[in-house]
Design a protein around this motif. Structure first.
Motif, mmCIF file in Angstrom:
data_model
loop_
_atom_site.group_PDB
_atom_site.id
_atom_site.type_symbol
_atom_site.label_atom_id
_atom_site.label_comp_id
_atom_site.label_asym_id
_atom_site.label_seq_id
_atom_site.Cartn_x
_atom_site.Cartn_y
_atom_site.Cartn_z
ATOM 1 N N VAL A 1 -8.803 0.287 -10.460
ATOM 2 C CA VAL A 1 -8.235 -0.957 -9.931
ATOM 3 C C VAL A 1 -6.931 -1.271 -10.657
ATOM 4 O O VAL A 1 -5.945 -1.674 -10.033
ATOM 5 C CB VAL A 1 -9.236 -2.134 -10.065
ATOM 6 N N LYS A 2 -6.908 -1.046 -11.973
ATOM 7 C CA LYS A 2 -5.693 -1.315 -12.750
ATOM 8 C C LYS A 2 -4.535 -0.443 -12.257
ATOM 9 O O LYS A 2 -3.405 -0.919 -12.123
ATOM 10 C CB LYS A 2 -5.941 -1.083 -14.237
ATOM 11 N N ALA A 3 -4.797 0.827 -11.970
ATOM 12 C CA ALA A 3 -3.753 1.719 -11.453
ATOM 13 C C ALA A 3 -3.252 1.219 -10.097
ATOM 14 O O ALA A 3 -2.045 1.227 -9.830
ATOM 15 C CB ALA A 3 -4.282 3.152 -11.329
ATOM 16 N N PHE A 4 -4.164 0.743 -9.252
ATOM 17 C CA PHE A 4 -3.762 0.195 -7.955
ATOM 18 C C PHE A 4 -2.874 -1.032 -8.156
ATOM 19 O O PHE A 4 -1.817 -1.148 -7.543
ATOM 20 C CB PHE A 4 -4.992 -0.179 -7.109
ATOM 21 N N VAL A 5 -3.300 -1.919 -9.044
ATOM 22 C CA VAL A 5 -2.561 -3.165 -9.286
ATOM 23 C C VAL A 5 -1.162 -2.879 -9.811
ATOM 24 O O VAL A 5 -0.180 -3.442 -9.338
ATOM 25 C CB VAL A 5 -3.342 -4.077 -10.261
ATOM 26 N N THR A 6 -1.056 -1.997 -10.783
ATOM 27 C CA THR A 6 0.248 -1.773 -11.418
ATOM 28 C C THR A 6 1.162 -0.857 -10.609
ATOM 29 O O THR A 6 2.376 -1.041 -10.617
ATOM 30 C CB THR A 6 0.075 -1.190 -12.829
ATOM 31 N N GLN A 7 0.596 0.130 -9.900
ATOM 32 C CA GLN A 7 1.432 1.121 -9.236
ATOM 33 C C GLN A 7 1.528 0.961 -7.717
ATOM 34 O O GLN A 7 2.535 1.334 -7.124
ATOM 35 C CB GLN A 7 0.921 2.519 -9.575
ATOM 36 N N ASP A 8 0.484 0.426 -7.084
ATOM 37 C CA ASP A 8 0.473 0.382 -5.622
ATOM 38 C C ASP A 8 0.815 -0.982 -5.025
ATOM 39 O O ASP A 8 1.493 -1.044 -4.002
ATOM 40 C CB ASP A 8 -0.886 0.841 -5.086
ATOM 41 N N ILE A 9 0.358 -2.058 -5.632
ATOM 42 C CA ILE A 9 0.619 -3.383 -5.056
ATOM 43 C C ILE A 9 2.110 -3.626 -4.800
ATOM 44 O O ILE A 9 2.458 -4.155 -3.752
ATOM 45 C CB ILE A 9 -0.006 -4.516 -5.908
ATOM 46 N N PRO A 10 3.012 -3.218 -5.697
ATOM 47 C CA PRO A 10 4.438 -3.464 -5.424
ATOM 48 C C PRO A 10 4.951 -2.785 -4.145
ATOM 49 O O PRO A 10 5.996 -3.168 -3.626
ATOM 50 C CB PRO A 10 5.147 -2.898 -6.658
ATOM 51 N N LEU A 11 4.218 -1.794 -3.639
ATOM 52 C CA LEU A 11 4.650 -1.097 -2.426
ATOM 53 C C LEU A 11 4.187 -1.794 -1.141
ATOM 54 O O LEU A 11 4.663 -1.470 -0.056
ATOM 55 C CB LEU A 11 4.123 0.339 -2.426
ATOM 56 N N TYR A 12 3.269 -2.731 -1.257
ATOM 57 C CA TYR A 12 2.725 -3.393 -0.072
ATOM 58 C C TYR A 12 3.409 -4.724 0.184
ATOM 59 O O TYR A 12 3.572 -5.541 -0.715
ATOM 60 C CB TYR A 12 1.211 -3.615 -0.213
ATOM 61 N N HIS A 13 3.776 -4.940 1.438
ATOM 62 C CA HIS A 13 4.384 -6.203 1.868
ATOM 63 C C HIS A 13 3.273 -7.234 2.082
ATOM 64 O O HIS A 13 2.222 -6.918 2.645
ATOM 65 C CB HIS A 13 5.157 -5.965 3.171
ATOM 66 N N ASN A 14 3.502 -8.440 1.624
ATOM 67 C CA ASN A 14 2.556 -9.565 1.768
ATOM 68 C C ASN A 14 1.252 -9.366 1.009
ATOM 69 O O ASN A 14 0.219 -9.914 1.389
ATOM 70 C CB ASN A 14 2.250 -9.857 3.245
ATOM 71 N N LEU A 15 1.297 -8.593 -0.066
ATOM 72 C CA LEU A 15 0.124 -8.411 -0.922
ATOM 73 C C LEU A 15 0.537 -8.820 -2.326
ATOM 74 O O LEU A 15 1.496 -8.285 -2.878
ATOM 75 C CB LEU A 15 -0.332 -6.950 -0.895
ATOM 76 N N GLU A 16 -0.152 -9.806 -2.874
ATOM 77 C CA GLU A 16 0.192 -10.329 -4.192
ATOM 78 C C GLU A 16 -0.993 -10.226 -5.126
ATOM 79 O O GLU A 16 -2.139 -10.304 -4.705
ATOM 80 C CB GLU A 16 0.598 -11.803 -4.094
ATOM 81 N N MET A 17 -0.695 -10.109 -6.422
ATOM 82 C CA MET A 17 -1.716 -10.036 -7.454
ATOM 83 C C MET A 17 -1.724 -11.346 -8.218
ATOM 84 O O MET A 17 -0.679 -11.830 -8.631
ATOM 85 C CB MET A 17 -1.381 -8.854 -8.362
ATOM 86 N N LYS A 18 -2.895 -11.938 -8.352
ATOM 87 C CA LYS A 18 -3.070 -13.126 -9.194
ATOM 88 C C LYS A 18 -4.120 -12.770 -10.229
ATOM 89 O O LYS A 18 -5.253 -12.452 -9.885
ATOM 90 C CB LYS A 18 -3.547 -14.322 -8.368
ATOM 91 N N HIS A 19 -3.733 -12.801 -11.494
ATOM 92 C CA HIS A 19 -4.656 -12.443 -12.576
ATOM 93 C C HIS A 19 -5.467 -13.666 -12.981
ATOM 94 O O HIS A 19 -4.911 -14.712 -13.320
ATOM 95 C CB HIS A 19 -3.878 -11.910 -13.786
ATOM 96 N N LEU A 20 -6.790 -13.523 -12.928
ATOM 97 C CA LEU A 20 -7.693 -14.581 -13.378
ATOM 98 C C LEU A 20 -8.530 -14.002 -14.511
ATOM 99 O O LEU A 20 -9.409 -13.177 -14.271
ATOM 100 C CB LEU A 20 -8.604 -15.047 -12.234
ATOM 101 N N PRO A 21 -8.252 -14.388 -15.763
ATOM 102 C CA PRO A 21 -8.970 -13.826 -16.911
ATOM 103 C C PRO A 21 -10.491 -13.952 -16.745
ATOM 104 O O PRO A 21 -11.007 -15.000 -16.376
ATOM 105 C CB PRO A 21 -8.484 -14.671 -18.088
ATOM 106 N N GLY A 22 -11.184 -12.842 -16.964
ATOM 107 C CA GLY A 22 -12.639 -12.818 -16.900
ATOM 108 C C GLY A 22 -13.214 -12.637 -15.510
ATOM 109 O O GLY A 22 -14.414 -12.420 -15.363
ATOM 110 N N ALA A 23 -12.409 -12.720 -14.477
ATOM 111 C CA ALA A 23 -12.910 -12.580 -13.104
ATOM 112 C C ALA A 23 -12.956 -11.111 -12.699
ATOM 113 O O ALA A 23 -12.108 -10.319 -13.107
ATOM 114 C CB ALA A 23 -12.017 -13.348 -12.142
ATOM 115 N N ASP A 24 -13.971 -10.752 -11.916
ATOM 116 C CA ASP A 24 -14.033 -9.406 -11.362
ATOM 117 C C ASP A 24 -12.934 -9.268 -10.317
ATOM 118 O O ASP A 24 -12.654 -10.216 -9.573
ATOM 119 C CB ASP A 24 -15.396 -9.153 -10.707
#
Length: 110
Positions: A3-26
């Motif tokens: 999931v971390k690899a997806f978040v750091t490397q893939d999310i920037p390539l997707y339009h209208n997809l954003e990452m919100k980090h919530l500490p401790g959340a799955d």
């Protein structure tokens, strides 16, 4: 790690997809309507990076070649889909036939 690899490397390539980090959340994918109403939550913890990419693409998110690449106009609101159209009440005409009161409109939403 997948999931971390997806978040750091893939999310920037997707339009209208954003990452919100919530500490401790799955990690989960939260799908929102254009009005920011929650539609669905999909847990990502047990998925591989490839499975997450496949899921996001199946949902209709547009993947760019590079993070700064332009997004074609037809994908600006992707993955939004038209909502079912509710037909307004019909008004009677002088010849006895009915006609719609308003024109149909499409409202893009997820």
């Amino acid at each position: 790690p997948q999931v971390k690899a997806f978040v750091t490397q893939d999310i920037p390539l997707y339009h209208n997809l954003e990452m919100k980090h919530l500490p401790g959340a799955d990690p989960e994918l939260v799908l929102l309507s254009l009005r920011y109403e929650e539609l669905e939550r999909i847990p990502l913890s047990d998925m591989t990076r490839e499975e997450i990419n496949q899921l996001v693409q199946e949902l209709g998110f547009y993947r760019k070649e590079t993070p700064d690449a332009p997004v074609p106009e037809e994908f600006q609101f992707a993955p939004a889909k038209p909502l079912p159209i509710l037909l307004p009440p019909k008004a009677s005409t002088t010849d006895g036939k009915t006609s719609p009161k308003w024109d149909k409109e499409e409202h893009p939403d997820l």
